[in-house]
Write a protein that holds these residues in place. Structure first.
Motif, short mmCIF file in Angstrom:
data_model
loop_
_atom_site.label_atom_id
_atom_site.label_comp_id
_atom_site.label_asym_id
_atom_site.label_seq_id
_atom_site.Cartn_x
_atom_site.Cartn_y
_atom_site.Cartn_z
N GLN A 1 -37.99 -29.50 98.38
CA GLN A 1 -39.03 -30.38 98.94
C GLN A 1 -38.69 -30.82 100.36
OE1 GLN A 1 -41.94 -31.18 97.42
NE2 GLN A 1 -41.39 -29.84 95.72
N PHE A 2 -37.52 -30.41 100.85
CA PHE A 2 -37.11 -30.74 102.23
C PHE A 2 -36.95 -29.43 102.99
CE2 PHE A 2 -35.75 -34.42 99.78
CZ PHE A 2 -36.17 -35.48 100.56
N PRO A 3 -38.06 -28.81 103.37
CA PRO A 3 -37.96 -27.46 103.96
C PRO A 3 -37.40 -27.47 105.38
CG PRO A 3 -40.23 -28.20 103.92
CD PRO A 3 -39.45 -29.24 103.19
N GLU A 4 -37.09 -28.67 105.91
CA GLU A 4 -36.41 -28.71 107.22
C GLU A 4 -34.93 -28.48 107.02
OE1 GLU A 4 -37.84 -31.15 105.56
OE2 GLU A 4 -39.18 -32.38 106.79
N VAL A 5 -34.47 -28.52 105.77
CA VAL A 5 -33.04 -28.47 105.46
C VAL A 5 -32.72 -27.14 104.80
CG1 VAL A 5 -31.22 -29.56 104.09
CG2 VAL A 5 -33.02 -30.98 105.13
N THR A 6 -31.67 -26.47 105.29
CA THR A 6 -31.24 -25.23 104.64
C THR A 6 -30.33 -25.58 103.46
OG1 THR A 6 -31.23 -24.14 106.78
CG2 THR A 6 -30.10 -23.01 104.98
N HIS B 1 -47.99 -40.18 88.98
CA HIS B 1 -48.43 -39.63 90.25
C HIS B 1 -47.24 -39.40 91.18
CE1 HIS B 1 -50.76 -39.19 93.98
NE2 HIS B 1 -51.83 -39.05 93.23
N ALA B 2 -46.12 -40.08 90.86
CA ALA B 2 -44.93 -40.01 91.73
C ALA B 2 -44.17 -38.72 91.47
CB ALA B 2 -44.04 -41.23 91.47
N LYS B 3 -44.41 -37.73 92.29
CA LYS B 3 -43.71 -36.46 92.18
C LYS B 3 -42.35 -36.57 92.86
CE LYS B 3 -46.99 -34.67 89.96
NZ LYS B 3 -46.77 -34.82 88.51
N ALA B 4 -41.46 -35.66 92.53
CA ALA B 4 -40.13 -35.64 93.15
C ALA B 4 -40.23 -34.98 94.52
CB ALA B 4 -39.15 -34.88 92.25
N ASP B 5 -40.98 -35.64 95.41
CA ASP B 5 -41.23 -35.06 96.73
C ASP B 5 -40.46 -35.79 97.83
OD1 ASP B 5 -42.56 -37.45 96.82
OD2 ASP B 5 -44.57 -36.60 97.00
N GLY B 6 -39.51 -36.64 97.44
CA GLY B 6 -38.67 -37.31 98.43
C GLY B 6 -39.31 -38.52 99.09
N ARG B 7 -40.51 -38.90 98.65
CA ARG B 7 -41.17 -40.03 99.30
C ARG B 7 -40.86 -41.35 98.58
NH1 ARG B 7 -47.37 -39.12 100.10
NH2 ARG B 7 -47.27 -38.18 98.02
N TRP B 8 -40.84 -42.43 99.34
CA TRP B 8 -40.82 -43.77 98.76
C TRP B 8 -42.21 -44.08 98.21
CZ3 TRP B 8 -36.68 -47.28 98.78
CH2 TRP B 8 -35.56 -46.92 99.54
N ARG B 9 -42.24 -44.87 97.13
CA ARG B 9 -43.52 -45.36 96.62
C ARG B 9 -43.60 -46.87 96.83
NH1 ARG B 9 -42.96 -39.93 95.33
NH2 ARG B 9 -45.10 -39.28 95.58
#
Lengths: 622, 622
Positions: B53-58, B482-490
């Motif tokens: 979910q962090f495609p900026e990171v290798t 609704h809170a997916k493991a997408d790295g966001r704060w809720r």
């Protein structure tokens, strides 16, 4: 889900081991096939998924498109269809990605300013009260993807032959493969090449302009209506507060049926384009998209739509037509070889959200019958029941749709009671939910002499599931959800109070089932027989159930623990199926077809009647 | 599930478009990687799915095995793990194929014939009362399959590098990629070749005999216990009526913990092999399978097991060990570069079914922190909270497991009250369900000054979801799902009665969130902010909500309709979240971390406190 009984399974248990013709299925279309399905729409793909459960039978499905459908037209999914998806193993997954219809709202002119619309009522959707399954909206393309997966993961390993077009067919009077089908490749290396394929049976699932229908000389009866609609799948910005709620809008400026789509942003908008002038000669179909969008904005006033992307759009005139026959048996004594399903035999408006659903039930009705006849499990005469059962359903559909379309297309001044659309919507809920179909008595639907033993399971209607407790593990489960689309009959033996009559029934019925079941396979290969006790699950031991309900299965002869259920309520299961479905406390036997329709209801002491019923529907194992 | 907002999606919406390093991800392991995960067990694979979910990171994940795990050892899945699977998108699918634990039964000697066992009690499983998610048993291999799919379908398109073995590492004091890792190919064309990879961070997810742990000089503290168990996954025929129910059997002849497995046939049987003699020197591990089976039959007397297939078996001694540190920061002021997770830092018996679960939460705790630090969303100091938060959890686990193992291994004569195992099982349910973890105050857990505003959301514990109505469509949904493991704060803003303070909060908080959110992306890319009104959904219009709760998203700036909820009950949603979670009718703001733990509770008028909290946990967008 049951697996491991043929040894430990490490991977995805929904991918069944290949068997029979699925073991070395040729990539190329063979010269001969038992079943040829023409068209990969909802009816055809369900049929393919069903036939994959009969790996003794060769089935091919041809589709003139080069690959999977990208944009679907239908999107309404009745609870009955979700129930069907459950049997094919993907109800949960498709529900997770679909739009769930919780409410239908109605809008009309604001009495204080009739150029504006206001919300006139909110109606809860019918799904909850009628079924444990929801009423969904999802792209037809995704429905087809799931059926494609089920076909591919079944033992028959069926995949569509894309890029093959149907040209015509001839039914010969004799030969093992009497149907001669002419096809042409439309894509790939062989593009343009014509071939002849011979089949035992052909299913025409090729849509409203069906070539199969034309080839067998059946005709669509009925007329185009004089009303046109524009339809578009759009991504918009809007201040209309019901953009995510299904609604019917009857404005001074015209009518909209608004259907939110899966994913949280997209909606489908049906815009009434009004009466079609006589002699219009399909000119209305050329109405430009911009005109449809402008009309939508007029209707929605004071709200506005700013359209950002149009995923799909079309203009159509509402037609209501049923084909004059659903197979090629013009004479009653002729054995049908070619069947029509879905839009090939019934077309109508899209707005009641019925078409894809009824089409899939066509396929579900036909699939197991082809499978049983081709595997010698049933007499050839079974195939005549397809047209007999499905044609009346199509007529009901047309009648319902005509009424619903007319109601939807009324002008505000024609509407005396603003609630009456809402009232009609709720009152007729059983039909659009897909649960009103009731097949009449036949070789596979017994008479109703014993209906009173199980009032909640009307003969000829689909088996309405209820929760019970699985005795072996004490889990609450839906009795009907164990019934996969695997081509087997289900027999539910509801016990008497002390289960004494149940025990006697099991002993007497065992040789009856055995007579119709091949000796070499599992004893439940043809009939999946389950017991439901009146007690709580912890008031007796599962191991005390008669052997019929604890059959040995697979190469290790392992006990199948999932055929003994209990009705007594627990903290997990608060429903007593005997009370819920009005089942006699003296017990009852409910026989259910492979397509989930209730076929017979019998007392526990009527094993002879059971035998007589099966004698008419099933062939003894040779 | 939300999609279509970047334009129409025809295929599987769970497959996200590739982004960043996922667009042209090299097949071969690169020389440098931001994150190197060592080991593809539950902790490592969850971490990979999270990093996708962090495609900026290798991120690369190496595994010495040649391919996917075929036979898993762990199989117990806590409700908290199923809740976590929900965030990764596969809770429904794995539940459908798993065994659901509804009950736990206890067996002891028959007082009338102590050589026989009888059932002494039935206890409902703890899952129902504690969570909306079930307590499951499913093969670890399948858990890994699902995480592998999530990693592969995320924007980072991460797949494991199989056939690569960890040899050792050195952490340098400087350089952009300070961790130098030595690896060797174990399979494929390059088998035997050694290489050096450089990483910014390394996660040691390589099990009880962790090479990463050894390389950073951490040691396992604790001792092997003096008790041995044989374990086998078996297909059997048996007359034991609880073969499909979880049970603890304390017989004269010994003890069994019996765990039914997925699929309806297989069970896992833990057989107590008794005290291990001093100086045994691991000889007990050579106990033959036949001896374990014979012992099981003795214990089950008068019932018998006829074993048909052994899918997997092992003998082990119970150890209880925790590593002396969870990262390589031996000094408090040293920035950690290497982290230990799962069995690499805590080992214990398998019988409480905890190991895989705690390991996954290690990965969930670490993943977003790596993601935030590597994308500049959070200060480096965030990474020190991993060890601080997870080490106490491991110690709790060991303590619980030691007590449970001792209780399980008692002789019948040591058991004064036959109900006490059952009593202990229920009384401690919150721990084995996975919900007792409570992180102490830190830079990412605020103080409890305002806990009374939302008593049902204890600070530092995971956000316990409840049902609400989504205003835009009137559907009942679980707020937390609704809170997916997408790295966001809720951020959940619970409204005051007339929503006046909510409106003021939204206006004041908007610039605060904006300060921490990159200007070029979606306004909710870092904080997913939702409003929950006290009213029924049909008592106000969704379009009247403040703009903060109706953000524009994607290239078309489409309205996101799924951030406004209502607590008032309807026919679909019968739960009022304000009552259920004891939320103040004056409103409250609940801030939840990307791994679902409650981070802060604030009044609606304390935007400055919100700002101060975020200032400590998040870096302003540059």
């Amino acid at each position: 889900m049951q697996f491991h009984h043929h040894g430990y399974v490490s991977g995805d248990p929904t991918v069944l081991p290949a068997e029979g013709v699925g073991l070395e299925r040729p990539v190329d279309l063979p010269d001969e096939t038992d079943v040829l399905i023409v068209g990969s729409g909802p009816a055809g793909m369900l049929l393919a998924a069903q036939m994959s459960q009969f790996p003794e039978v060769t089935t091919r499905i041809i589709e003139k498109r080069e690959g999977r459908l990208v944009l679907g037209q239908a999107d309404g999914i009745q609870p009955r269809s979700v129930e069907t998806f459950q049997a094919f193993g993907f109800a949960g997954r498709i529900t997770a990605e679909a739009y769930n219809i919780g409410w239908m709202n109605f809008w009309g002119p604001d009495p204080e300013n009739r150029a504006n619309i206001i919300r006139t009522s909110r109606t809860e959707d019918y799904g909850l009260k009628i079924s444990e399954f929801p009423h969904l909206i999802v792209n037809q393309a995704r429905v087809l993807d799931y059926f494609a997966e089920a076909a591919q993961h079944g033992p028959g390993r069926i995949t569509p032959d894309y890029g093959v077009e149907f040209l015509g067919l001839t039914v010969h009077d004799d030969g093992e493969y009497p149907v001669e089908v002419r096809v042409r490749y439309t894509a790939g290396e062989r593009a343009g090449e014509e071939r002849t394929i011979r089949a035992k049976y052909v299913a025409g699932c090729d849509g409203a302009r069906s070539g199969v229908r034309e080839a067998i000389g059946r005709t669509h009866v009925g007329a185009m209506a004089a009303h046109a609609w524009g339809v578009m799948d759009v991504l918009v910005n809007t201040d209309f507060p019901d953009w995510r709620t299904k609604c019917a809008i009857n404005a001074e400026a015209g009518n909209i049926l608004h259907i939110p789509r899966e994913g949280g942003y997209l909606s489908r908008v049906y815009v009434d384009l009004g009466e079609v002038a006589e002699g219009d000669n399909r000119q209305v179909r050329h109405t430009p998209l911009e005109a449809v969008i402008a009309k939508a904005n007029e209707i929605l006033h004071p709200y506005t739509l700013e359209v950002k992307e149009v995923a799909w759009h079309s203009v159509y005139e509402v037609g209501h037509r049923v084909t004059d026959g659903f197979d090629d048996a013009f004479d009653a004594d002729r054995h049908p070889r070619v069947f029509l399903t879905g839009d090939a035999c019934h077309t109508h408006s899209a707005k009641a959200g019925q078409g894809m659903n009824v089409s899939m039930q066509d396929g579900f009705n036909l699939g197991w019958k082809l499978g049983h006849v081709l595997t010698g499990r049933a007499p050839d005469s079974l195939l005549s029941t397809y047209a007999a059962e499905r044609r009346p359903v199509a007529q009901q559909l047309i009648d319902f749709d005509r009424e619903w379309s007319s109601l939807m297309a009324r002008k505000p001044e024609e509407i005396s009671d603003p609630q009456d659309l809402a009232t009609y919507y709720l009152a007729t809920a059983e039909f659009p939910s897909g649960f009103m179909t009731q097949y009449p008595p036949s070789m596979i639907i017994a008479g109703d002499a014993h209906q009173d033993l199980a009032v909640g399971f009307p003969l000829g209607k689909r088996f309405k599931s209820a929760e019970v407790t699985r005795v072996a593990d004490g889990n609450a489960v839906h009795l009907g959800h164990h019934a996969k689309a695997d081509g087997r009959w289900r027999v539910y033996a509801f016990a008497d109070a002390d289960a004494a009559r149940l025990a006697a029934w099991a002993e007497a019925a065992t040789p009856v089932f055995a007579r119709f079941t091949p000796a070499e396979g599992d004893s439940d290969a043809v009939f999946d027989v389950k017991a439901i006790y009146q007690q709580r699950f912890d008031e007796f031991e599962v191991t005390d159930a008669p052997a019929l309900f604890l059959p040995k299965t697979g190469p290790y002869d392992l006990t199948d623990w999932e055929k003994v259920y209990a009705a007594g309520t627990t903290i997990w299961c608060t429903m007593d199926i005997f009370a819920e479905r009005e089942i006699s406390r003296d017990g009852a036997v409910v026989v259910v077809r492979p397509d989930q329709y209730v076929a017979a209801i019998l007392p526990l002491d009527a094993v002879d009647e059971l035998d007589a019923f099966l004698e008419g529907a099933v062939l003894p194992a040779s």
